[in-house]
Motif scaffolding. Structure first.
Motif, PDB file in Angstrom:
ATOM      1  N   ASN A  25      64.220  25.701  10.115  1.00 60.63           N
ATOM      2  CA  ASN A  25      63.580  27.330   9.928  1.00 60.63           C
ATOM      3  C   ASN A  25      64.860  28.140   9.768  1.00 60.63           C
ATOM      4  N   ARG A  26      64.408  29.382   9.638  1.00 59.09           N
ATOM      5  CA  ARG A  26      65.387  30.583   9.581  1.00 59.09           C
ATOM      6  C   ARG A  26      64.604  31.815  10.332  1.00 59.09           C
ATOM      7  N   SER A  27      65.488  32.734  10.868  1.00 62.97           N
ATOM      8  CA  SER A  27      64.809  33.921  11.469  1.00 62.97           C
ATOM      9  C   SER A  27      64.431  34.714  10.013  1.00 62.97           C
ATOM     10  N   PRO A  28      63.448  35.612  10.476  1.00 58.36           N
ATOM     11  CA  PRO A  28      63.034  36.501   9.284  1.00 58.36           C
ATOM     12  C   PRO A  28      64.396  37.106   8.749  1.00 58.36           C
ATOM     13  N   LEU A  29      64.464  37.131   7.279  1.00 59.94           N
ATOM     14  CA  LEU A  29      65.540  37.864   6.399  1.00 59.94           C
ATOM     15  C   LEU A  29      65.523  39.295   6.688  1.00 59.94           C
ATOM     16  N   PRO A  30      66.715  39.930   6.672  1.00 58.65           N
ATOM     17  CA  PRO A  30      66.694  41.378   6.636  1.00 58.65           C
ATOM     18  C   PRO A  30      66.224  42.048   5.192  1.00 58.65           C
ATOM     19  N   LEU A  31      66.276  41.316   4.506  1.00 60.93           N
ATOM     20  CA  LEU A  31      65.884  41.901   3.001  1.00 60.93           C
ATOM     21  C   LEU A  31      65.188  40.614   2.102  1.00 60.93           C
ATOM     22  N   TRP A  32      64.237  41.048   1.425  1.00 59.02           N
ATOM     23  CA  TRP A  32      63.806  39.931   0.367  1.00 59.02           C
ATOM     24  C   TRP A  32      63.988  40.262  -0.929  1.00 59.02           C
ATOM     25  N   ALA A  37      56.193  45.000   0.958  1.00 60.27           N
ATOM     26  CA  ALA A  37      55.283  45.947   1.819  1.00 60.27           C
ATOM     27  C   ALA A  37      54.222  45.055   2.059  1.00 60.27           C
ATOM     28  N   ASN A  38      53.447  44.523   1.126  1.00 59.16           N
ATOM     29  CA  ASN A  38      52.279  43.841   1.179  1.00 59.16           C
ATOM     30  C   ASN A  38      52.322  42.270   1.699  1.00 59.16           C
ATOM     31  N   ARG A  39      53.416  41.754   1.823  1.00 57.96           N
ATOM     32  CA  ARG A  39      53.772  40.413   2.163  1.00 57.96           C
ATOM     33  C   ARG A  39      54.427  40.238   3.871  1.00 57.96           C
ATOM     34  N   ARG A  40      55.273  41.040   3.919  1.00 55.17           N
ATOM     35  CA  ARG A  40      56.221  40.873   4.955  1.00 55.17           C
ATOM     36  C   ARG A  40      55.486  40.632   6.295  1.00 55.17           C
ATOM     37  N   GLU A  41      54.375  41.293   6.696  1.00 57.34           N
ATOM     38  CA  GLU A  41      53.869  41.196   8.079  1.00 57.34           C
ATOM     39  C   GLU A  41      52.982  39.776   7.975  1.00 57.34           C
ATOM     40  N   ARG A  42      52.179  39.627   6.996  1.00 54.34           N
ATOM     41  CA  ARG A  42      51.428  38.295   7.093  1.00 54.34           C
ATOM     42  C   ARG A  42      52.180  36.891   7.125  1.00 54.34           C
ATOM     43  N   ALA A  43      53.288  37.053   6.101  1.00 50.56           N
ATOM     44  CA  ALA A  43      54.142  35.930   6.199  1.00 50.56           C
ATOM     45  C   ALA A  43      55.124  35.811   7.406  1.00 50.56           C
ATOM     46  N   SER A  48      51.798  50.889  -0.189  1.00 46.15           N
ATOM     47  CA  SER A  48      53.356  51.111  -0.489  1.00 46.15           C
ATOM     48  C   SER A  48      54.128  51.213   0.952  1.00 46.15           C
ATOM     49  N   ASP A  49      53.240  51.082   1.989  1.00 47.58           N
ATOM     50  CA  ASP A  49      54.185  51.525   3.304  1.00 47.58           C
ATOM     51  C   ASP A  49      54.967  50.249   3.697  1.00 47.58           C
ATOM     52  N   ALA A  50      56.093  50.365   4.053  1.00 49.25           N
ATOM     53  CA  ALA A  50      56.817  49.131   4.426  1.00 49.25           C
ATOM     54  C   ALA A  50      56.091  48.384   5.566  1.00 49.25           C
ATOM     55  N   ALA A  51      55.556  49.110   6.380  1.00 49.24           N
ATOM     56  CA  ALA A  51      55.052  48.690   7.756  1.00 49.24           C
ATOM     57  C   ALA A  51      53.612  47.854   7.448  1.00 49.24           C
ATOM     58  N   ALA A  52      53.245  47.805   5.941  1.00 49.45           N
ATOM     59  CA  ALA A  52      51.899  47.179   5.655  1.00 49.45           C
ATOM     60  C   ALA A  52      51.826  45.831   6.242  1.00 49.45           C
TER      61      ALA A  52
END
Ligand code: FAD
Length: 381
Positions: free
Chosen positions: A276-283, A337-343, A377-381
């Motif tokens: 695995n990897r830790s969450p990446l700082p950018l996608w 913005a629409n994937r990071r939280e769920r993934a 479009s909120d980055a925290a979505a």
């Protein structure tokens, strides 16, 4: 003016889905895969209702449901006593409550259906990406065979050792999690001859290890197991090595007779490191964007790694359709913005290996309909 072009690196489960969905959204897409062909390698996979609703858009939902097994429950059992720890309803319940079937299927069968959903002539085998250069106006790709391709944007769907991730973030090996997975496929007839009665989808657990077992076909003529077993270091070369019944009996000493019977029935057992990897700082950066294991690899214990790769592909297609390719930067931002939280949430739960061990409500995963999700479009979505 020539049409704007998208290049996808990797035709795994995530890249294939992204390619077909971007093509259906009207984009010109080529997919480059390092393998010279795909074969029916020995592994099963779960596809939850969250993914089946995406397959509906690709026109392959019915074929996947017809080929795979549709268990009525995900069962969790104590590895030693066999006592039920949870009985998570699937089957009709999943179709009614989550809006699609829950399917377990052979990975090769699934992949074949996904590949067939790509436009003919757009998947290029034997194309291992070696060099990539984003010059601000486009991206130049160079492959191991010396050929080149120029695209407007590039999607890195090239798995845990992603070359595109390296271009964005530098060379870094994935983390070995400290666990391995044993995998084997067993003919249904072998189990029948041995008098072993199995359940369609069951996970046997003790404190630090488990075995997940399920049918991979609708005719239930093929049964599969995959484990998670602690192992201090991956000291082997390559992605997998052969294992043995002896090694597995030692790892599962004290487990229920059904588990012992499955081990005895397995002819070919392979062993894989869980990385695995830790969450990446950018996608994404510039004209390059990541999805699936290239972006958020995880231990496989939630059976949602490929599902997240496919959801990523669907969301990327949706966001680029919204912004257009000229404004790809806004599309990439909207996608993240629409994937990071769920993934990231799935990645964390999967790594923790707690999913469905107790009678929890899986609706946040299975009930999710990507196309009903209002884009934020909120980055925290
Ligand atoms: P991959 O499937 O790894 O595909 C990457 C592709 O890119 C490959 O085809 C590769 O050949 C190609 N590639 C790589 N480098 C290059 C290059 N330089 N140039 C060109 N092509 C390249 N997930 C589930 O949803 N359900 C499950 O039940 C499940 N079970 C699992 C069991 C185990 C033991 C493991 C290890 C994983 C499991 N997963 C499961 C997770 C799932 O397999 C991955 O999350 C999923 O395959 C990721 O898809 P991907 O398309 O991102 O990457």
């Amino acid at each position: 003016m020539s049409p704007q072009k998208i290049a996808i690196i990797g035709a795994g489960l995530g890249g294939a889905a992204a390619g077909a969905l971007l093509q259906r959204a009207g984009f010109s897409v080529d997919v480059f895969e390092q393998a010279d062909a795909f074969s029916r390698l020995g592994a099963g996979i779960h596809m939850g209702p969250n993914v089946m609703k995406i397959f509906r858009r690709l026109g392959i939902e019915d074929a996947v449901a017809r080929l795979g097994s549709q268990p009525d429950f995900w069962l969790s059992r104590d590895g030693a006593s066999g006592d039920y720890l949870s009985r998570i309803p699937l089957g009709d319940f999943a179709r009614r409550e989550y809006g699609a079937a829950y399917v377990t299927i052979h990975r090769g069968d699934l992949h074949e259906l996904q590949i067939a959903a790509l436009q003919p002539g757009t998947l290029h085998f034997d194309k291992r990406l070696t060099e990539i250069e984003d010059d601000g106006a486009g991206v130049d790709l160079t492959f191991a065979d010396g050929t080149r391709h120029r695209a407007d944007i590039v999607v890195g769907a090239d798995g845990i050792n992603s070359r595109i991730r390296e271009a964005l973030l530098g060379v870094e090996k994935p983390n070995y999690s400290g666990w391995v997975a044993h995998r084997a496929l067993i003919p249904g007839a072998t189990l029948e001859a041995a008098g072993i009665t199995v359940e369609p989808c069951v996970k046997w657990w003790t404190e630090d290890r488990h075995m997940m077992a399920y049918y991979t076909t609708s005719t239930r003529d093929e049964y599969y197991f995959v484990t998670g077993v602690p192992h201090p270091a991956w000291e082997f070369d390559g992605n997998s090595v052969p294992s043995s019944r002896e090694e597995m009996h030692a790892a599962f000493a004290g487990y229920h007779p059904v588990v012992q019977g499955l081990i005895d029935s397995a002819d070919e057992i392979s062993k894989w490191p869980l990385l695995n990897r830790s969450p990446l700082p950018l996608w994404s950066r510039g004209r390059m964007v990541l999805l699936g294991d290239a972006c958020h690899p995880m231990k496989p214990h939630m059976a949602q790694g490929a599902a997240m790769a496919i959801e990523d592909g669907a969301m990327l297609a949706r966001c680029l359709a919204e912004t257009g390719l000229t404004d790809f930067a806004a599309g990439f931002q909207l996608y993240e913005a629409n994937r990071r939280e769920r993934a990231s949430r799935v990645q964390a739960v999967s790594n923790a290996n707690t999913w469905l061990r107790t009678q929890e409500d899986p609706a946040w995963v299975f009930g999710y309909d990507l196309y009903e999700h209002a884009l934020s479009s909120d980055a925290a979505a």
